[in-house]
Design a protein around this motif. Structure first.
Motif, PDB file in Angstrom:
ATOM      1  N   SER A  48       0.921  -1.038   0.219  1.00 49.25           N
ATOM      2  CA  SER A  48       0.354  -0.441   0.282  1.00 49.25           C
ATOM      3  C   SER A  48       0.745   1.130   0.161  1.00 49.25           C
ATOM      4  N   ASP A  49       1.983   0.933   0.570  1.00 45.13           N
ATOM      5  CA  ASP A  49       3.224   2.276   0.016  1.00 45.13           C
ATOM      6  C   ASP A  49       4.081   1.817  -1.153  1.00 45.13           C
ATOM      7  N   ALA A  50       3.155   2.072  -1.873  1.00 44.20           N
ATOM      8  CA  ALA A  50       3.993   1.500  -2.916  1.00 44.20           C
ATOM      9  C   ALA A  50       4.953   2.489  -3.146  1.00 44.20           C
ATOM     10  N   ASP A  51       4.895   3.796  -3.223  1.00 42.31           N
ATOM     11  CA  ASP A  51       6.570   4.625  -3.857  1.00 42.31           C
ATOM     12  C   ASP A  51       7.460   4.245  -2.889  1.00 42.31           C
ATOM     13  N   HIS A  52       7.340   3.222  -1.959  1.00 45.39           N
ATOM     14  CA  HIS A  52       8.551   2.878  -1.074  1.00 45.39           C
ATOM     15  C   HIS A  52       8.904   1.418  -2.252  1.00 45.39           C
ATOM     16  N   LEU A  53       8.397   0.506  -2.640  1.00 44.09           N
ATOM     17  CA  LEU A  53       8.671  -0.017  -3.562  1.00 44.09           C
ATOM     18  C   LEU A  53       9.269   0.400  -5.253  1.00 44.09           C
ATOM     19  N   ASN A  54       8.578   1.042  -5.677  1.00 47.48           N
ATOM     20  CA  ASN A  54       8.704   1.591  -6.842  1.00 47.48           C
ATOM     21  C   ASN A  54      10.227   3.004  -6.684  1.00 47.48           C
ATOM     22  N   SER A  55      10.678   3.292  -5.644  1.00 49.32           N
ATOM     23  CA  SER A  55      12.213   4.244  -5.644  1.00 49.32           C
ATOM     24  C   SER A  55      12.296   3.761  -4.430  1.00 49.32           C
ATOM     25  N   GLY A  56      12.647   2.505  -4.519  1.00 47.72           N
ATOM     26  CA  GLY A  56      13.333   1.660  -3.478  1.00 47.72           C
ATOM     27  C   GLY A  56      13.372   1.572  -2.312  1.00 47.72           C
ATOM     28  N   ILE A  57      13.922   1.006  -0.980  1.00 47.06           N
ATOM     29  CA  ILE A  57      13.720   0.849   0.354  1.00 47.06           C
ATOM     30  C   ILE A  57      14.766   1.582   0.937  1.00 47.06           C
ATOM     31  N   GLY A  58      14.024   2.381   1.512  1.00 44.28           N
ATOM     32  CA  GLY A  58      15.499   2.892   2.199  1.00 44.28           C
ATOM     33  C   GLY A  58      15.910   2.278   3.390  1.00 44.28           C
ATOM     34  N   LEU A  59      17.467   2.252   4.267  1.00 44.56           N
ATOM     35  CA  LEU A  59      17.805   0.917   4.589  1.00 44.56           C
ATOM     36  C   LEU A  59      18.761   2.486   5.583  1.00 44.56           C
ATOM     37  N   ASN A  60      18.543   3.558   5.883  1.00 42.23           N
ATOM     38  CA  ASN A  60      19.368   4.531   6.475  1.00 42.23           C
ATOM     39  C   ASN A  60      19.065   4.009   8.027  1.00 42.23           C
ATOM     40  N   ASP A  61      17.936   3.011   8.229  1.00 44.35           N
ATOM     41  CA  ASP A  61      17.277   2.873   9.838  1.00 44.35           C
ATOM     42  C   ASP A  61      18.030   1.881  10.068  1.00 44.35           C
ATOM     43  N   VAL A  62      18.677   1.215   8.983  1.00 39.63           N
ATOM     44  CA  VAL A  62      19.013  -0.394   9.718  1.00 39.63           C
ATOM     45  C   VAL A  62      20.641  -0.565   9.628  1.00 39.63           C
ATOM     46  N   ALA A  63      21.389  -1.021  10.738  1.00 43.56           N
ATOM     47  CA  ALA A  63      22.496  -1.385  10.330  1.00 43.56           C
ATOM     48  C   ALA A  63      22.990  -2.241  10.105  1.00 43.56           C
ATOM     49  N   ASP A  64      24.625  -2.490   9.512  1.00 40.39           N
ATOM     50  CA  ASP A  64      25.160  -2.919   8.775  1.00 40.39           C
ATOM     51  C   ASP A  64      25.302  -4.704   8.929  1.00 40.39           C
TER      52      ASP A  64
END
Length: 86
Positions: A48-64
């Protein structure tokens, strides 16, 4: 949901990822979940948050580190390893 879909029908890129990961599949994706290696959910994106899927999933809040990414759709479920390395 059918058994796991063959690997070639699902793409996760780039892998290793830095700040964003893109996903694509033969069928529509309804949910993307990222788990750490202890199978704790660290991020979830609904279709339902299609913008995330189309523009990629941000990983800034996920550690290496190493993760398992699970893609779920009406027709499939697929799991792949994801590496985040900045």
């Amino acid at each position: 949901v059918n058994p796991l879909e063959p690997d070639q029908s699902v793409r996760i890129y780039p892998n290793p990822a830095q700040d964003r990961v893109f996903v694509s599949a033969k069928y529509d994706i309804t949910k993307v979940e990222i788990f750490d290696m202890q199978m704790r959910l660290v991020k979830q994106v609904e279709a339902s948050d299609a913008d995330h899927l189309n523009s990629g999933i941000g990983l800034n809040d996920v550690a290496d580190g190493q993760y398992l990414i699970r893609l779920t759709g009406h027709e499939f479920t697929s799991r792949k390893k994801l590496i985040i390395n900045r």
